[in-house]
Design a protein around this motif. Structure first.
Motif, mmCIF file in Angstrom:
data_model
loop_
_atom_site.group_PDB
_atom_site.id
_atom_site.type_symbol
_atom_site.label_atom_id
_atom_site.label_comp_id
_atom_site.label_asym_id
_atom_site.label_seq_id
_atom_site.Cartn_x
_atom_site.Cartn_y
_atom_site.Cartn_z
ATOM 1 N N ALA A 51 0.832 -1.197 0.000
ATOM 2 C CA ALA A 51 0.000 0.000 0.000
ATOM 3 C C ALA A 51 0.869 1.251 0.000
ATOM 4 C CB ALA A 51 -0.926 -0.005 1.206
ATOM 5 N N VAL A 52 1.910 1.232 0.816
ATOM 6 C CA VAL A 52 2.791 2.403 0.873
ATOM 7 C C VAL A 52 3.441 2.616 -0.491
ATOM 8 C CG1 VAL A 52 4.883 3.331 1.945
ATOM 9 C CG2 VAL A 52 3.140 2.239 3.371
ATOM 10 N N ASN A 53 3.781 1.522 -1.154
ATOM 11 C CA ASN A 53 4.385 1.648 -2.485
ATOM 12 C C ASN A 53 3.399 2.238 -3.503
ATOM 13 O OD1 ASN A 53 4.481 -0.222 -5.251
ATOM 14 N ND2 ASN A 53 6.337 0.945 -4.785
ATOM 15 N N HIS A 54 2.126 1.842 -3.421
ATOM 16 C CA HIS A 54 1.149 2.411 -4.359
ATOM 17 C C HIS A 54 1.023 3.917 -4.154
ATOM 18 C CE1 HIS A 54 0.014 -1.353 -6.059
ATOM 19 N NE2 HIS A 54 -0.484 -1.838 -4.948
ATOM 20 N N LEU A 55 1.106 4.357 -2.910
ATOM 21 C CA LEU A 55 0.941 5.785 -2.615
ATOM 22 C C LEU A 55 2.218 6.579 -2.831
ATOM 23 C CD1 LEU A 55 -1.213 5.345 0.595
ATOM 24 C CD2 LEU A 55 -1.999 6.137 -1.645
ATOM 25 N N GLU A 56 3.369 5.938 -2.591
ATOM 26 C CA GLU A 56 4.651 6.636 -2.718
ATOM 27 C C GLU A 56 5.602 5.773 -3.549
ATOM 28 O OE1 GLU A 56 6.361 8.273 1.038
ATOM 29 O OE2 GLU A 56 4.643 7.292 1.946
ATOM 30 N N PRO A 57 5.444 5.812 -4.877
ATOM 31 C CA PRO A 57 6.236 4.901 -5.717
ATOM 32 C C PRO A 57 7.753 5.117 -5.606
ATOM 33 C CG PRO A 57 4.392 5.840 -6.948
ATOM 34 C CD PRO A 57 4.458 6.571 -5.650
ATOM 35 N N ASP A 58 8.173 6.282 -5.103
ATOM 36 C CA ASP A 58 9.615 6.520 -5.010
ATOM 37 C C ASP A 58 10.205 5.993 -3.707
ATOM 38 O OD1 ASP A 58 8.193 8.371 -3.484
ATOM 39 O OD2 ASP A 58 9.818 9.857 -3.581
ATOM 40 N N ARG A 59 9.403 5.397 -2.855
ATOM 41 C CA ARG A 59 9.917 4.882 -1.581
ATOM 42 C C ARG A 59 10.282 3.401 -1.740
ATOM 43 N NH1 ARG A 59 9.467 6.390 3.979
ATOM 44 N NH2 ARG A 59 7.971 8.072 3.687
ATOM 45 N N SER A 60 11.436 3.008 -1.229
ATOM 46 C CA SER A 60 11.817 1.595 -1.262
ATOM 47 C C SER A 60 11.117 0.884 -0.113
ATOM 48 C CB SER A 60 13.326 1.435 -1.092
ATOM 49 O OG SER A 60 13.992 1.958 -2.207
ATOM 50 N N CYS A 61 10.233 -0.052 -0.466
ATOM 51 C CA CYS A 61 9.426 -0.712 0.561
ATOM 52 C C CYS A 61 9.915 -2.138 0.787
ATOM 53 C CB CYS A 61 7.960 -0.726 0.141
ATOM 54 S SG CYS A 61 7.306 0.946 -0.077
ATOM 55 N N PHE A 62 10.080 -2.491 2.052
ATOM 56 C CA PHE A 62 10.544 -3.820 2.432
ATOM 57 C C PHE A 62 9.544 -4.456 3.385
ATOM 58 C CE2 PHE A 62 14.946 -4.226 0.935
ATOM 59 C CZ PHE A 62 15.170 -2.926 0.503
ATOM 60 N N ALA A 63 9.298 -5.738 3.205
ATOM 61 C CA ALA A 63 8.509 -6.492 4.191
ATOM 62 C C ALA A 63 9.360 -7.664 4.667
ATOM 63 C CB ALA A 63 7.213 -6.989 3.574
ATOM 64 N N PHE A 64 9.562 -7.731 5.987
ATOM 65 C CA PHE A 64 10.327 -8.829 6.578
ATOM 66 C C PHE A 64 9.347 -9.863 7.120
ATOM 67 C CE2 PHE A 64 13.084 -5.179 6.803
ATOM 68 C CZ PHE A 64 14.350 -5.676 6.548
ATOM 69 N N VAL A 65 9.630 -11.118 6.837
ATOM 70 C CA VAL A 65 8.733 -12.156 7.348
ATOM 71 C C VAL A 65 9.564 -13.410 7.657
ATOM 72 C CG1 VAL A 65 8.139 -12.850 4.994
ATOM 73 C CG2 VAL A 65 6.588 -13.405 6.822
ATOM 74 N N GLY A 66 9.251 -14.045 8.768
ATOM 75 C CA GLY A 66 9.978 -15.258 9.135
ATOM 76 C C GLY A 66 9.546 -16.438 8.282
ATOM 77 N N ASP A 67 10.275 -17.535 8.367
ATOM 78 C CA ASP A 67 9.952 -18.683 7.520
ATOM 79 C C ASP A 67 8.611 -19.310 7.898
ATOM 80 O OD1 ASP A 67 11.407 -19.224 9.817
ATOM 81 O OD2 ASP A 67 12.504 -20.913 8.984
ATOM 82 N N SER A 68 8.355 -19.428 9.208
ATOM 83 C CA SER A 68 7.081 -20.019 9.615
ATOM 84 C C SER A 68 5.925 -19.084 9.260
ATOM 85 C CB SER A 68 7.106 -20.293 11.126
ATOM 86 O OG SER A 68 5.929 -20.936 11.526
ATOM 87 N N THR A 69 6.125 -17.789 9.499
ATOM 88 C CA THR A 69 5.091 -16.803 9.167
ATOM 89 C C THR A 69 4.858 -16.758 7.657
ATOM 90 O OG1 THR A 69 5.824 -15.531 11.073
ATOM 91 C CG2 THR A 69 4.382 -14.398 9.531
ATOM 92 N N PHE A 70 5.921 -16.980 6.881
ATOM 93 C CA PHE A 70 5.784 -17.004 5.425
ATOM 94 C C PHE A 70 4.708 -18.006 5.014
ATOM 95 C CE2 PHE A 70 6.913 -19.021 1.366
ATOM 96 C CZ PHE A 70 6.948 -17.922 0.514
ATOM 97 N N PHE A 71 4.838 -19.239 5.560
ATOM 98 C CA PHE A 71 3.861 -20.267 5.193
ATOM 99 C C PHE A 71 2.494 -20.002 5.828
ATOM 100 C CE2 PHE A 71 7.882 -22.652 4.549
ATOM 101 C CZ PHE A 71 7.692 -22.954 3.205
ATOM 102 N N ALA A 72 2.504 -19.467 7.041
ATOM 103 C CA ALA A 72 1.238 -19.288 7.767
ATOM 104 C C ALA A 72 0.372 -18.206 7.140
ATOM 105 C CB ALA A 72 1.509 -18.950 9.230
#
Ligand code: SF4
Ligand code: SF4
Lengths: 605, 193
Positions: free
Chosen positions: A420-441
């Motif tokens: 969502a932040v990327n859609h609103l601010e395309p010039d911002r580098s957006c990162f999402a961190f997620v653990g391996d278990s959370t990835f699958f969950a």
């Protein structure tokens, strides 16, 4: 029978086995995790156990097993119930065949959770009866009764311990395996009129459920889990206490100290034992309610007063006599009961101590997440960024000096926030961190959503090959199951490529230059990119040695301490020092020191 | 016998195992035990505690202020933090070794044990300070502070158990390859030196 020293959660697990449970599933979450682990360790022949990929899936398994006549225990923490809400709400309307006990552990404080939500409310909302144990011994008895109850009334049943009950230990009398009930599931029988939910069926069943709960309220007034303890030489006439959960034991201790007031124990808060409450209240002018999280007993008592025209004053959270949030303690209850009796406790007179160290939890010494966060931080220095965190040990990346978690909401939410932040601010580098278990969950729908809807952000999977925060449970990426089978891993890389990502790179975060380089390239690439930082949790890998500081070379610049905040590093007499008890030899600090003063250790293979 | 014991320290120091050993030893003597401890996020380097209660007629695993007979401090500052739980005349056994919080290390302040130990000395007549630095060096492992402190608690007499009780608990609860090290650490406090 034999005596064993058991955690509340272990008692619940053994109780379920004693009741002949056939299938146990759930998703880890403090304070519920040990229930399923204990079942897995002690399971008798024919009992199927799994860590499901998330709570929703677990609840759906529970439905299927119950339709087949099996007894099911499904386990989760309170936040997990939100994920499982959809199937559970519907299952209540459909009803059950084999007994279904939904173990949801609540977390007053909160100690390890995002919310202080109260499952007793969820019980009323979903119309599912709720057992609320006050001790490990009671939890052991309740889980067995809950299976009977579930089958008798055709409804799932909540068993809702809180942290101190789940994690408290007690010496208990428990059944030997030869004494366990054998429950043989009949198997699935086709009956679309029963198992297919349609508006007409829901309409008809809704009325039946309301009538059943009305009747249960009466029956539960006679159930010994709910009871009124009479006053004995009560210190004040016409005053009483009402309590549930762990607070009941605090109330019992307060009675020993301050005098035996009448005490209403509510062990099954939904359907509320209205008749019992009415007879208790009608003898009293004032009742103080002792409970954690929401004022559930308090409001029910006020309701009973209103419904039957009683003048009894109900005191508690809503009247400022008990705190609105946080967990109760023995002292809090002692103080509240003293004040209720008009004899406030004297304050202790210890002089104030010297300033005490502040100890927020931190990533362990040598934790690979520290290196991952540090690499991203280095690579993105001076850029406009957002770092969306998630639920797990790596939430601790928010702390100084890393400060790499700008947001944390709930399992998997970081992906949505970053998009969502990327859609609103395309010039911002957006990162999402997620653990391996959370990835699958809970991350997969977010990735598909991003790819399809043309978002641009970098997904960083922190893969330490376990579910670390809750005590190292297996998940689909680990290649083993809780029943001990070795199975094919579900490859995170293949999953991401299958969804359509073209930039998917796996890096060892403890190799700092390679990690920084991968982040820079990912950030420069278009669309949805993924970096998998793969390095095992330190609890699963042996230390590779210990790092040491050469005091001759250390110039005391503190860079190592300032930049990464490893708990093994501290400063004394102008030099950095490393605590050998906490250092795993991950080598990160050595890669940062400008004078090469730190040696020893190497990235784990 | 009725005893309330609090163990406190920093996540990762081994308070949970120490508490489990005491419980197992008490159980073996048929003494009812209730206990509760910190599990979860705080185990990552936060302040942690175990409450342990032995004896008849106890409802709650939690201890109230002024009720503890023994406070076993794995870290000086943590012992000070939980001192309000000690009953008048209660025993404190504390490790002399401070664990510097990351926050303090970052801010450049120094965190020292002395003010904490002085505070305890001024207030606790029955105080046993364990020279953890020497103990760990002599026993030869940085990871057995818990057994060293248990040994000191035995020596203080406030635990209400014998060394033999804890020895057999160690044999039952800990993998065999660590028995020798743990038994040595347990015995350290009672050696003549
Ligand atoms: S090598 Fe350095 S960063 Fe890694 S655990 Fe040891 S002290 Fe901490
Ligand atoms: S970065 Fe190197 S020189 Fe600077 S304080 Fe740390 S060990 Fe010493």
């Amino acid at each position: 029978m034999h005596t064993a020293f058991l955690m509340g959660n272990e008692a619940i697990a053994l109780g379920a086995l004693a009741a002949g449970v056939n299938l146990v599933c759930g998703y880890p979450g403090t304070p519920s995790t040990e229930v399923l682990e204990t079942v897995a360790k002690n399971r008798t022949d024919g009992v199927y156990v799994e860590w499901s990929v998330n709570e929703k899936t677990a609840m759906e398994l529970a439905a299927g097993a119950s339709y087949s006549g099996a007894r099911v225990l499904v386990t989760m923490k309170q936040m997990g119930l939100n994920v499982a809400a959809d199937p559970l709400m519907c299952l209540e309307y459909i009803g059950v065949k084999g007994g279904v006990v939904v173990l949801v552990a609540d977390d007053p404080g909160p100690i390890s959770s995002q919310t202080e939500q109260d499952t007793r409310h969820f019980a009323a909302f979903s119309k599912v009866p709720c057992f609320d144990p006050s001790s490990a011994a009671e939890a052991y008895a309740m889980v067995q009764e809950a299976f009977e109850f579930s089958e008798k009334y055709g409804t799932p049943v909540f068993l809702r311990p809180t942290t101190r009950v789940s994690h408290g230990y007690a010496a208990l009398e428990v059944k030997d395996p030869e004494e366990y009930t054998r429950h043989i599931p009949a198997g699935f029988e086709k009956d679309p009129g029963r198992w297919v939910i349609f508006p007409r069926l829901s309409f008809a069943n809704h009325r039946k459920i309301e009538e059943r709960n009305e009747a249960l309220s009466g029956l539960l007034s006679e159930n010994p889990f709910n009871r009124a303890l009479p006053g004995e030489n009560a210190p004040a006439p016409r005053k009483g206490l009402a309590a549930g959960g762990i607070s009941f034991t605090y109330a019992m201790e307060a009675r020993e100290k301050l005098g035996k007031l009448p005490l209403l124990k509510v062990g099954v808060p939904f359907p509320f034992p209205e008749k019992l409450a009415l007879s208790f209240l009608s003898e009293l002018d004032e009742v103080l309610c002792l409970e954690e999280l929401d004022p559930v007993i308090e409001r029910h008592l006020i309701y009973v007063c209103g419904k039957y025209g009683l003048k009894t004053r109900i005191l508690g959270k809503q009247t400022g006599h008990m705190p609105l949030s946080g967990e109760n303690t023995r002292d809090l209850v002692n103080d509240a009961v003293s004040a209720f009796l008009g004899t406030p406790r004297r304050e202790e007179t210890l002089p104030p101590p010297p300033p005490l160290p502040v100890r927020p939890p931190v990533l362990c010494g040598g934790c690979p997440h520290r290196a991952s966060f540090y690499a991203v931080k280095q690579a993105m220095k001076g850029r406009k960024t957002i770092f969306c965190g998630d639920i797990g040990c790596y939430t601790l990346g928010n702390a100084k000096p890393l400060e790499m978690v700008d947001t944390c909401l709930c399992m998997g939410a970081g992906l949505g926030i970053a998009q969502a932040v990327n859609h609103l601010e395309p010039d911002r580098s957006c990162f999402a961190f997620v653990g391996d278990s959370t990835f699958f969950a809970s991350a997969l729908p977010g990735v598909v959503n991003a790819v399809y809807n043309q978002a641009s952000f970098t997904l960083v999977v922190l893969d330490n090959s376990t579910t670390a925060m809750t005590g190292h449970q297996p998940h689909p990426g680990t290649g083993r199951t809780v029943m001990g089978q070795a199975v094919d891993k579900v490859s995170i890389e293949n999953v991401l490529r299958g969804i359509g990502l073209t930039f998917v790179e796996t890096v060892d975060p403890l190799n700092l230059p390679a990690a920084v380089d991968a982040v820079k390239r990912a950030d420069a690439a278009p669309g949805v990119k993924a970096i998998i930082f793969r390095s095992p949790c330190i609890a699963l890998s042996r230390p590779t040695g210990r790092a040491v500081v050469d005091p001759g070379k250390c110039i005391g610049c503190r860079k190592c301490i300032r930049e990464i905040g490893c708990p093994a590093l501290s400063f004394a007499d102008g030099k950095a020092v490393i605590d050998p008890g906490q250092c795993t030899g991950c080598s990160l600090c050595g890669q940062i020191c400008p004078t090469g003063a730190i040696s020893g250790g190497e990235p784990h293979a | 016998m009725r005893k309330n014991i609090i163990l406190c320290g920093v996540g990762g120091q081994g308070t949970v195992l120490a508490s489990r050993l005491i419980s197992a030893a008490a159980m073996a003597r048929n003494i009812p035990v209730l206990s509760a401890e910190t599990i979860g996020m705080a185990q990552r380097g936060g302040s942690v505690f175990s409450h342990l209660r032995m004896g008849e007629g106890i409802y709650s695993p939690m201890i109230a202020r002024g009720e503890a007979d023994l406070l076993l401090g794995f870290e000086p500052g943590e012992a000070v933090r939980l001192l309000p739980f000690l009953r008048p005349g209660g025993q404190v056994v504390v490790s002399s070794r401070p664990v510097t919080p990351v926050m303090t290390a970052l801010s450049g302040e120094e965190y020292r044990a002395e003010p904490m130990l002085d505070y305890l000395k001024a207030r606790v007549p029955s105080l046993l300070v364990v020279d953890a630095e020497s103990a760990l060096r002599e026993v030869g492992s940085p990871r057995v502070l818990n057994l060293i402190l248990l040994g000191a608690a035995l020596k203080s007499g406030a635990l209400g158990l014998e060394e033999a009780d804890l020895q057999s608990a160690i044999r039952r609860l800990i993998p065999e390859k660590f028995h020798e090290l743990n038994l040595r650490a347990l015995h350290w406090a009672s050696e003549e030196r």
